[in-house]
Design an enzyme around this catalytic site. Structure first.
Site, PDB file in Angstrom:
ATOM      1  N   LYS A  83      -0.647  28.789  35.649  1.00  0.00           N
ATOM      2  CA  LYS A  83      -1.989  29.175  35.206  1.00  0.00           C
ATOM      3  C   LYS A  83      -3.032  28.464  36.046  1.00  0.00           C
ATOM      4  CE  LYS A  83      -4.871  29.357  31.005  1.00  0.00           C
ATOM      5  NZ  LYS A  83      -4.956  28.976  29.574  1.00  0.00           N
ATOM      6  N   SER A 158      -6.013  32.658  26.224  1.00  0.00           N
ATOM      7  CA  SER A 158      -6.539  32.668  27.578  1.00  0.00           C
ATOM      8  C   SER A 158      -5.473  32.758  28.664  1.00  0.00           C
ATOM      9  CB  SER A 158      -7.389  31.415  27.822  1.00  0.00           C
ATOM     10  OG  SER A 158      -6.585  30.249  27.800  1.00  0.00           O
ATOM     11  N   SER A 182      -3.861  29.893  23.048  1.00  0.00           N
ATOM     12  CA  SER A 182      -3.890  30.525  24.371  1.00  0.00           C
ATOM     13  C   SER A 182      -2.525  30.714  25.022  1.00  0.00           C
ATOM     14  CB  SER A 182      -4.770  29.709  25.322  1.00  0.00           C
ATOM     15  OG  SER A 182      -6.122  29.960  25.050  1.00  0.00           O
TER      16      SER A 182
END
Lengths: 481, 99
Positions: A83, A158, A182
């Site tokens: 990420k 997210s 997330s």
């Protein structure tokens, strides 16, 4: 032509076996994965940056180890996506934000170092909501990610890119971060496994800070075992993060394969109010399956659940407003020119941050400002104690808690983006895990009638990831039959 | 709960954030809505409750202390690599002090 099986079918175990039998090399796996990912990525926009050079160097190291008969790491040759809020030395790390569009970190996150030491191959950096703020991945400055299960829908957020890439097969495992859901919510939306470990289990060194008391790094995988293996490799004390825990890291592999007969499982009644009918039916069927496997499933109460969203959005925005003060036009690439220093700060931040990040900085600044601190921030911290106490009380009676991850499956791109409050409320079932710091995860448990994945959330006691994985692994095996 | 545009501008000032006029109007609506929602926390009596700032576990008081040995820091070049503007080994910013 290499003998690498179709990239989306690869698992850690399959790669290990193939390397051992010399069916294919680590370079073959890395090359096939990069080719597949670069070809397929336009469909989902999961990757922001590919790291071919770094990947091939790492794969070559693994192949040299094989040629020399050296010991191979637990993740030797395993393609990993990271990420883009987790820093990688020399590899652009944007946090999904214009303000860091050209930021090249001078160091690696501890989690990345530990995974690469065990032979993981970093394929690229994954799209996400700006600074991990969002539940749909629509807040990325570099465009939304599309859900591989339904391209007109969000992948969740997210960590939307991290979930979508694993689901799409453009990496085998990935890293995400979880502050209010997330990791688990996108895992649920995309139909993969996503794990939020106990707070402190994995070092946050090198994770761009959003809300430090809530931030976690955690893994995604296409099965429970792969996610658990990644967690095991990166978990454990790191002196570069003073909040990282000393607790022993268990060998999850053998522990998760014990049966779950007699395991006491709690079903929190508050997590079934406001649930969509489809999701409700799927979660009820999953709990029935757990009973068939010998679990004692009983209804429990986590009475302060309804206050979690309010509590969370005060605490996380307060921490964010402070953490994001560092993006001031001095150290991090972007600057809007101005005559005075304070104008430079303001213009840079006004131009560099997106709408949701600005909203959270504003809310956080407001709740911390003179005269409001006690009414908002201190109050929220007290309510956080009550929510954590709910879990402590429940875990005196049960070994694990299961619940839905999200009230509904993946929604359409654009459906909620104009209404921040309705977006925030979609996090209602995941926020409590972060506030209390217990380990929690999402494991696929079915599909809605229109084919959208639904995840089952599993919570366990602090540092008892083993029980969480054991329940999830047994459930996953039962779903296959 | 309502937040006036003046209040929004005041908070934006505290946060060092330039907002356009449209953003100020939007922010006044959004923050008002969120602050109204969080008012529900006042329903709970928290007089006897200690605030929770961090997830804490049992550990020795000195557990987080480490051996005092030097570690290689980032060098000057690395530290400045991402600077918006730098020169002569320093970050450069608009002039703060008038001669």
């Amino acid at each position: 032509m290499s003998n690498v099986p179709p990239v989306p079918t690869l698992t850690i175990g399959r790669i290990r076996e193939g390397l051992r039998r010399k069916e294919f090399s680590a370079v073959d796996v890395a090359t096939a994965t990069l080719e597949f990912a670069e070809r397929e990525n336009p469909k989902t926009n999961a990757y922001l940056t590919f790291s071919s050079e770094r990947a091939l160097e790492a794969a070559n190291r693994v192949d040299d180890q094989i040629a020399n008969g050296e010991h191979l790491g637990e993740l030797a040759g395993v393609p990993l996506g990271v990420k883009d809020v987790i820093v990688t030395k020399g590899l652009r790390t944007t946090c999904g934000s214009h303000i860091l569009e050209h930021y090249i970190p001078p160091y690696d996150a501890t989690a990345v170092i530990r995974l690469e030491e065990e032979g993981a191959i970093v394929i690229g950096k994954l799209n996400c909501d700006e600074f991990a703020m969002g539940s749909s991945n629509e807040n990325s400055a570099f465009g939304p990610v599309r859900n591989p299960a339904a391209l007109d829908r969000v992948p969740g957020g997210s960590s939307g890119g991290s979930a979508a890439a694993v689901a799409q097969g453009t990496c085998v495992v990935s890293l995400g971060s979880d502050t209010g859901g997330s990791i688990r919510q996108p895992a649920s939306f995309c139909g993969v496994v996503g794990v939020t470990p106990t707070y402190g289990r994995v070092s946050r060194y090198g994770l761009a800070a959003f809300a430090s008391s809530l931030d976690h790094i955690g893994p995604f995988g296409r099965n429970v075992e792969d996610a658990a293996t990644v967690l095991k490799v990166m978990a454990g004390r790191d002196e570069l993060d003073s909040t990282s825990a000393f607790a022993t890291v268990d060998d999850y592999g053998p522990l998760m394969k014990q049966d779950i007969k007699g395991l006491k499982v709690g079903l929190p009644k508050e997590y079934f109010a406001g649930l969509s009918a489809d999701t409700d039916a799927i979660i009820r069927a999953a709990t029935k399956k757990l009973e068939d496997l010998g679990c004692q499933v009983n209804e429990i109460s986590l009475p302060h659940t309804k206050y979690a969203v309010a509590c969370y959005y005060i605490i996380c925005t307060a921490e964010a407003s402070s953490n994001l003060a560092r993006y001031d036009g001095v150290r991090y690439t972007l600057r809007s020119d101005s005559d005075t220093l304070s104008e430079m700060y303001r213009n840079t931040r006004g131009a560099g941050f997106g709408a949701e990040v600005k909203r959270r900085i504003m809310l956080g600044t407001y709740v911390l400002s003179a005269g409001y601190y006690d009414a908002y921030y201190l109050k929220a911290q007290k309510v956080r104690s009550l929510i954590a106490q709910d879990f402590a009380n429940a875990f005196e009676r049960v070994d694990a808690i299961v619940a839905p991850v999200s009230p509904f499956p993946a929604f359409k791109i654009g459906e909620k983006i104009e209404d921040p409050m309705s977006m925030y409320l979609s996090d209602i079932y995941t926020i409590t895990g972060d506030l209390s710091g217990v380990p929690c995860m999402s494991v696929p448990c079915g599909q809605s009638p229109d084919g959208l994945p639904v995840g089952l959330q599993v919570f366990a006691r602090h540092f008892d990831e083993s029980t969480m994985f054991r329940l999830a692994w047994n459930f996953e095996q039962a779903m296959k039959s | 709960m309502k937040l006036t545009t003046e209040e929004v501008r005041y908070v934006a000032d505290l946060a060092n954030l330039r907002l356009t006029d449209e953003e100020v109007v939007r922010m006044s609506h959004d923050l008002g809505q969120i602050l109204t929602y969080v008012e529900e926390l006042s329903e709970i009596n928290t007089e006897q409750v200690a605030p929770m700032a961090q997830v804490l576990y049992e550990a020795d008081e000195t557990a987080t202390l480490r051996e005092d040995r030097p570690r290689e820091p980032l060098n000057n070049r690395q530290a400045l690599e991402n600077a918006a503007v730098s020169g002569a080994g320093y970050y450069k910013v608009p002039k703060v002090i008038e001669r």
